[in-house]
Design a protein around this motif. Structure first.
Motif, mmCIF file in Angstrom:
data_model
loop_
_atom_site.group_PDB
_atom_site.id
_atom_site.type_symbol
_atom_site.label_atom_id
_atom_site.label_comp_id
_atom_site.label_asym_id
_atom_site.label_seq_id
_atom_site.Cartn_x
_atom_site.Cartn_y
_atom_site.Cartn_z
ATOM 1 N N PRO A 254 -23.001 -4.594 -18.350
ATOM 2 C CA PRO A 254 -22.701 -5.728 -17.465
ATOM 3 C C PRO A 254 -21.278 -6.256 -17.674
ATOM 4 O O PRO A 254 -20.693 -6.105 -18.755
ATOM 5 C CB PRO A 254 -23.732 -6.787 -17.869
ATOM 6 C CG PRO A 254 -24.791 -6.059 -18.605
ATOM 7 C CD PRO A 254 -24.123 -4.886 -19.244
ATOM 8 N N VAL A 255 -20.739 -6.876 -16.624
ATOM 9 C CA VAL A 255 -19.395 -7.455 -16.683
ATOM 10 C C VAL A 255 -19.380 -8.814 -15.992
ATOM 11 O O VAL A 255 -20.268 -9.142 -15.217
ATOM 12 C CB VAL A 255 -18.335 -6.542 -16.025
ATOM 13 C CG1 VAL A 255 -18.179 -5.238 -16.772
ATOM 14 C CG2 VAL A 255 -18.642 -6.312 -14.565
ATOM 15 N N ALA B 219 -16.206 -17.621 -11.656
ATOM 16 C CA ALA B 219 -16.605 -16.390 -12.346
ATOM 17 C C ALA B 219 -17.939 -15.904 -11.791
ATOM 18 O O ALA B 219 -18.819 -16.697 -11.473
ATOM 19 C CB ALA B 219 -16.714 -16.636 -13.838
ATOM 20 N N ILE B 220 -18.074 -14.578 -11.698
ATOM 21 C CA ILE B 220 -19.299 -13.961 -11.190
ATOM 22 C C ILE B 220 -19.743 -12.890 -12.185
ATOM 23 O O ILE B 220 -18.951 -12.028 -12.575
ATOM 24 C CB ILE B 220 -19.069 -13.313 -9.809
ATOM 25 C CG1 ILE B 220 -18.535 -14.320 -8.808
ATOM 26 C CG2 ILE B 220 -20.356 -12.681 -9.291
ATOM 27 C CD1 ILE B 220 -18.034 -13.709 -7.526
ATOM 28 N N GLY B 221 -21.026 -12.951 -12.571
ATOM 29 C CA GLY B 221 -21.586 -11.949 -13.462
ATOM 30 C C GLY B 221 -22.229 -10.823 -12.668
ATOM 31 O O GLY B 221 -22.825 -11.058 -11.619
ATOM 32 N N PHE B 222 -22.083 -9.597 -13.156
ATOM 33 C CA PHE B 222 -22.655 -8.424 -12.496
ATOM 34 C C PHE B 222 -23.514 -7.639 -13.484
ATOM 35 O O PHE B 222 -23.080 -7.358 -14.595
ATOM 36 C CB PHE B 222 -21.560 -7.504 -11.957
ATOM 37 C CG PHE B 222 -20.693 -8.130 -10.903
ATOM 38 C CD1 PHE B 222 -21.169 -8.312 -9.609
ATOM 39 C CD2 PHE B 222 -19.411 -8.545 -11.204
ATOM 40 C CE1 PHE B 222 -20.379 -8.892 -8.638
ATOM 41 C CE2 PHE B 222 -18.604 -9.120 -10.237
ATOM 42 C CZ PHE B 222 -19.087 -9.303 -8.948
ATOM 43 N N ARG C 206 -22.918 -8.801 -22.596
ATOM 44 C CA ARG C 206 -24.342 -8.456 -22.530
ATOM 45 C C ARG C 206 -25.131 -9.518 -21.759
ATOM 46 O O ARG C 206 -26.275 -9.303 -21.412
ATOM 47 C CB ARG C 206 -24.902 -8.293 -23.938
ATOM 48 C CG ARG C 206 -24.399 -7.025 -24.600
ATOM 49 C CD ARG C 206 -25.062 -6.782 -25.953
ATOM 50 N NE ARG C 206 -24.722 -5.464 -26.439
ATOM 51 C CZ ARG C 206 -23.668 -5.192 -27.194
ATOM 52 N NH1 ARG C 206 -22.860 -6.151 -27.564
ATOM 53 N NH2 ARG C 206 -23.422 -3.954 -27.584
ATOM 54 N N HIS C 207 -24.508 -10.672 -21.520
ATOM 55 C CA HIS C 207 -25.165 -11.796 -20.837
ATOM 56 C C HIS C 207 -24.270 -12.293 -19.704
ATOM 57 O O HIS C 207 -23.657 -13.359 -19.818
ATOM 58 C CB HIS C 207 -25.446 -12.920 -21.836
ATOM 59 C CG HIS C 207 -26.081 -12.453 -23.101
ATOM 60 N ND1 HIS C 207 -27.413 -12.100 -23.180
ATOM 61 C CD2 HIS C 207 -25.566 -12.231 -24.337
ATOM 62 C CE1 HIS C 207 -27.687 -11.712 -24.409
ATOM 63 N NE2 HIS C 207 -26.584 -11.769 -25.132
ATOM 64 N N PRO C 208 -24.175 -11.537 -18.599
ATOM 65 C CA PRO C 208 -23.210 -11.891 -17.547
ATOM 66 C C PRO C 208 -23.460 -13.243 -16.892
ATOM 67 O O PRO C 208 -22.500 -13.968 -16.610
ATOM 68 C CB PRO C 208 -23.340 -10.748 -16.540
ATOM 69 C CG PRO C 208 -24.684 -10.153 -16.793
ATOM 70 C CD PRO C 208 -24.958 -10.353 -18.243
ATOM 71 N N ASN C 209 -24.705 -13.603 -16.666
ATOM 72 C CA ASN C 209 -24.982 -14.886 -16.008
ATOM 73 C C ASN C 209 -24.644 -16.065 -16.913
ATOM 74 O O ASN C 209 -24.078 -17.061 -16.456
ATOM 75 C CB ASN C 209 -26.432 -14.947 -15.541
ATOM 76 C CG ASN C 209 -26.715 -13.914 -14.465
ATOM 77 O OD1 ASN C 209 -25.833 -13.534 -13.695
ATOM 78 N ND2 ASN C 209 -27.940 -13.432 -14.423
ATOM 79 N N GLU C 210 -24.980 -15.962 -18.197
ATOM 80 C CA GLU C 210 -24.670 -17.034 -19.138
ATOM 81 C C GLU C 210 -23.160 -17.174 -19.336
ATOM 82 O O GLU C 210 -22.642 -18.288 -19.390
ATOM 83 C CB GLU C 210 -25.349 -16.792 -20.493
ATOM 84 C CG GLU C 210 -26.857 -16.896 -20.453
ATOM 85 C CD GLU C 210 -27.545 -15.574 -20.122
ATOM 86 O OE1 GLU C 210 -26.883 -14.652 -19.591
ATOM 87 O OE2 GLU C 210 -28.753 -15.462 -20.366
ATOM 88 N N ALA C 211 -22.464 -16.046 -19.433
ATOM 89 C CA ALA C 211 -21.008 -16.092 -19.594
ATOM 90 C C ALA C 211 -20.345 -16.711 -18.369
ATOM 91 O O ALA C 211 -19.468 -17.565 -18.493
ATOM 92 C CB ALA C 211 -20.457 -14.693 -19.853
ATOM 93 N N ALA C 212 -20.769 -16.296 -17.176
ATOM 94 C CA ALA C 212 -20.200 -16.849 -15.940
ATOM 95 C C ALA C 212 -20.491 -18.345 -15.844
ATOM 96 O O ALA C 212 -19.613 -19.131 -15.462
ATOM 97 C CB ALA C 212 -20.751 -16.118 -14.722
#
Length: 154
Positions: free
Chosen positions: A111-112, A81-84, A132-138
């Motif tokens: 963000p996605v 997974a990659i956060g943007f 709202r937190h792409p890096n944490e989700a990824a």
């Protein structure tokens, strides 16, 4: 306890803009009945707020599964997974979007996270999910992914 959980609530300005339904209801029905216009405007506002709140999807990573709204997938069937952030997310949601992708996006969340699907039987190339937190989700998705049978044998 989930590794990651987020509800994609509408931003406060959407609720404020929805308040314009009250004067709209008054304007439409004032020639007939001012009290009916006031009541109708308030009911329209409450219905809109209720619909926005009740339909806010949940993004959750728990027990080796990703749940986005009503859909869910085993993380063993996903790639990295990659956060943007907002700028790159605009491209992902627009000109870079594959029409076959599964989407759980909300216009008020810029963000996605892009989650590739590695299941050869699935025609969906990836999931694109607002967060709202792409890096944490990824990181939660990547950290919770279980190896598939083929990967664990290697």
């Amino acid at each position: 306890m989930p590794d990651y959980r987020e509800r994609l609530w509408p931003t406060p300005w959407i609720y404020l803009v929805s308040l314009l339904l009250v004067p709209a209801g008054i304007l439409v029905l004032a020639p007939v009945s001012l009290p009916a216009g006031i009541v109708t405007g308030i009911v329209m506002y409450l219905a809109t707020v209720g619909a926005l709140t009740l339909t806010a999807p949940v993004i959750e990573v728990a027990d080796g599964r990703l749940r986005a709204g009503r859909a869910q997938i085993d993380l063993a069937l996903t790639g990295e997974a990659i956060g943007f952030g907002p700028e790159r997310a605009r491209v992902e949601r627009g000109t870079g979007l594959d029409a076959r992708a599964f989407l759980v996006i909300r216009g008020w969340v810029q963000p996605v996270v892009r989650i590739p699907i590695i299941d050869p039987a699935d025609p969906t190339p990836y999931w694109l999910v607002s967060t709202r937190h792409p890096n944490e989700a990824a990181a939660a998705i990547n950290g919770s992914r279980r190896p598939s049978g083929a990967e664990s044998e290697a």
